[in-house]
Design an enzyme around this catalytic site. Structure first.
Site, PDB file in Angstrom:
ATOM      1  N   CYS A  59       0.848  -1.191   0.000  1.00 28.08           N
ATOM      2  CA  CYS A  59       0.000   0.000   0.000  1.00 28.08           C
ATOM      3  C   CYS A  59       0.887   1.246   0.000  1.00 28.08           C
ATOM      4  CB  CYS A  59      -0.943  -0.002   1.202  1.00 28.08           C
ATOM      5  SG  CYS A  59      -2.193   1.298   1.119  1.00 28.08           S
ATOM      6  N   THR A 106     -26.204   1.811  11.193  1.00 27.14           N
ATOM      7  CA  THR A 106     -27.290   1.543  10.245  1.00 27.14           C
ATOM      8  C   THR A 106     -28.118   2.803  10.040  1.00 27.14           C
ATOM      9  OG1 THR A 106     -29.196   0.146   9.730  1.00 27.14           O
ATOM     10  CG2 THR A 106     -28.873   0.739  12.044  1.00 27.14           C
ATOM     11  N   TYR A 107     -28.662   2.907   8.842  1.00 25.93           N
ATOM     12  CA  TYR A 107     -29.605   3.982   8.528  1.00 25.93           C
ATOM     13  C   TYR A 107     -30.971   3.379   8.205  1.00 25.93           C
ATOM     14  CZ  TYR A 107     -25.106   6.306   7.971  1.00 25.93           C
ATOM     15  OH  TYR A 107     -23.832   6.786   8.179  1.00 25.93           O
ATOM     16  N   ASN A 108     -31.080   2.059   8.475  1.00 26.54           N
ATOM     17  CA  ASN A 108     -32.319   1.308   8.197  1.00 26.54           C
ATOM     18  C   ASN A 108     -32.774   1.458   6.753  1.00 26.54           C
ATOM     19  OD1 ASN A 108     -32.904   2.369  11.413  1.00 26.54           O
ATOM     20  ND2 ASN A 108     -32.924   0.182  10.933  1.00 26.54           N
ATOM     21  N   THR A 109     -31.791   1.434   5.858  1.00 28.79           N
ATOM     22  CA  THR A 109     -32.100   1.512   4.428  1.00 28.79           C
ATOM     23  C   THR A 109     -31.322   0.439   3.671  1.00 28.79           C
ATOM     24  OG1 THR A 109     -30.325   3.109   4.006  1.00 28.79           O
ATOM     25  CG2 THR A 109     -32.507   4.004   4.511  1.00 28.79           C
ATOM     26  N   THR A 150     -31.230  -4.172   8.982  1.00 25.97           N
ATOM     27  CA  THR A 150     -30.084  -4.772   8.282  1.00 25.97           C
ATOM     28  C   THR A 150     -29.165  -5.560   9.213  1.00 25.97           C
ATOM     29  OG1 THR A 150     -28.760  -2.749   8.571  1.00 25.97           O
ATOM     30  CG2 THR A 150     -30.098  -2.912   6.580  1.00 25.97           C
ATOM     31  N   GLU A 207     -23.267   2.896   0.821  1.00 18.33           N
ATOM     32  CA  GLU A 207     -23.511   1.585   1.411  1.00 18.33           C
ATOM     33  C   GLU A 207     -22.322   0.657   1.194  1.00 18.33           C
ATOM     34  OE1 GLU A 207     -28.283   0.947   1.178  1.00 18.33           O
ATOM     35  OE2 GLU A 207     -27.289   1.314  -0.737  1.00 18.33           O
TER      36      GLU A 207
END
Length: 488
Positions: A130, A382-385, A394, A459
């Site tokens: 790297c 989480t954004y619950n999407t 999720t 995401e």
């Protein structure tokens, strides 16, 4: 809490302001002609990532006041805002925890001197070739008074750091092979021995930069313009765009590609959501026996060996990188290749929560707490999407990703049904995970684009945060268990 002492430093530039500096057009061309002999660099890529459009990354800080504040604090502390932070800016809660932990490891009072910390970062990042992270820490190493001679190669560094090479190698590629004898060799060396506190600090740094190399490759992070590999003085090859157009990404048209990609995959998200629903219903209806759960783990571990991480072509590191570590041919190998057998690491026998956390906190105060918060942040974020769907739980998917990574390292959770992994993670996703975690230098844009094609870039960055933290915790568990066995 005090900062470790370092010489005063001046940093010339930062990646966040670079785009603005390169707006040239006709006016800048006239200036270039006036100042003949002065070459103006332009970035090699379009923004902080090769995989994610620049406009999406920079838009985050414009609309999110919290992200903007975190960026400003990071710049105040470091004198720069690197591209890694810009990409992590999709998730400001995590970024805040990450920067706090990294700042403490590198700059606050601790067992190791500042130049040792950056040199260990160089050693760790170099194991995965790297160059982006290596170059960042070469500069930081010199700024805190590091000896230029050490940068000629590991054999020019002090013997104490050279002895860390074996631990670096095993942790990066085959952590299940680490034993208490490796720890004893470091702690009982006659003239160049490590203290337990120093070793804990070194282990945390090594695992931090191994996993950060995974994130860097997994998100296609570009070097900053002021770094090696981040700029060129050659004129642009596109005749219809000026230099500043290309520097700002205006010559990069990918809308048509996005449309084609979206047309290729239809219903991917809905299928995954339906599988999650069915698995939840199965959980409620019946529970597998412990024997069946153990069988499913062994089956998944065996199947993970059959997942080809990437093209089998060997990535030969350049001399600039390979001089910072030993045995360049040493890399990731699956557990049972050539008849090798590694016992399963049962998390119930040695876990981060019950064992590793307290050991780190005892020998390097506050760091255990910071690491725990960072692990929890990545795991529970989480954004619950899911893509365009809202109000989605999720947790099942996040747990499958985390446990699949630990499964590849032989770590088993007795209360988890590993049969869920094959239902939730398809083959292209598994290939991406294994490559990014085990051989990150082989990660390609095609791999990044081949999984979760209907999901947002934010995401996918969240997935990479999960992969990074799960990998770091897996490495830490093996190292801390070996240290505990030595101590007892």
């Amino acid at each position: 809490m005090r900062h470790a002492v370092a010489p005063a430093q001046t940093v010339e530039n930062n990646s966040y302001a670079v785009t603005g500096l390169l707006k040239m057009c006709t006016h800048c061309q006239r200036l270039s002609k006036k100042n003949s002999g002065v070459r103006i660099p332009r970035p090699l890529g379009n923004g902080p990532s090769r995989f994610i459009p620049e406009k999406e990354i920079l838009q985050v800080s414009k609309v999110d006041a919290r992200t903007q504040s975190i960026f400003e604090d990071a710049f105040s502390a470091l004198g720069r805002l690197d591209n890694i932070s810009l990409v992590m800016g999709f998730h400001p809660q995590y970024l805040e925890s990450f920067l706090r932990t990294q700042h403490y490891l590198l700059q606050m009072d601790g067992p190791l001197p500042l130049h040792y910390r950056h040199y260990i970062g160089i050693m760790a990042a170099a194991r995965h070739q790297c160059s982006h992270l290596v170059n960042l820490h070469v500069n930081d190493f010199l700024q805190v008074g590091g000896d230029l001679k050490w940068l000629k190669g590991l054999d020019e560094a002090p013997q104490k750091l050279q002895q860390l090479g074996e631990l670096n190698k095993i942790l990066a590629h085959r952590p299940w092979l680490l034993t208490k004898e490796h720890i004893e060799q470091l702690l009982k060396a006659e003239e160049h021995s490590w203290s337990l506190a120093e070793l804990i600090h070194a282990v945390v740094l090594l695992t931090h930069y191994h996993s950060l190399a995974s994130f860097t490759f997994g998100c296609g992070i570009m070097p900053e313009i002021q770094c090696d590999g981040g700029h060129t003085f050659r004129p642009p090859s596109l005749s219809h765009y000026c230099v500043c157009d290309i520097a700002n990404g205006n010559g990069h048209l990918n809308h048509h590609d996005d449309l084609l990609r979206n047309q290729e995959v239809c219903g991917e998200v809905e299928v995954l959501m339906e599988r999650m629903k069915q698995l939840q219903e199965c959980r409620d209806d019946e529970e597998a026996s412990q024997e069946e759960m153990a069988t499913r783990f062994e089956r998944e571990k065996t199947e993970s060996m059959l997942v080809v991480s990437a093209e089998e072509d060997e990535c030969v590191p350049s001399r600039d990188i390979s001089r910072h570590f030993e045995d360049p041919s040493y890399g990731y190998k699956d557990f049972s290749r050539r008849g090798e057998h590694v016992p399963t690491f049962r998390a119930q026998d040695y876990s981060w929560e019950d064992h590793g956390f307290s050991l780190v906190n005892r020998l390097y105060p506050d760091v255990g707490q910071m690491l725990d918060e960072k692990f929890q942040m990545a795991y529970n974020l989480t954004y619950n999407t899911m893509a365009t769907h809202k109000d989605v739980d999720t947790s099942m998917l996040r747990r499958a990703i985390w446990n699949y990574i630990h499964c590849m390292f032989g770590i088993r959770y007795d209360d988890y049904d590993y049969g869920e992994i094959n239902q939730l993670l398809d083959r292209s996703f598994k290939i991406y995970i294994k490559t990014m975690v085990c051989s990150p230098e082989k990660t390609t844009k095609r791999m990044y684009e081949s999984f979760w094609r209907q999901f947002q870039h934010s995401e996918k960055v969240h997935v990479n945060l999960l992969l990074m933290e799960a990998r770091m915790q897996a490495e830490l568990l093996y190292a801390l268990r070996a240290i505990t066995r030595y101590m007892t």
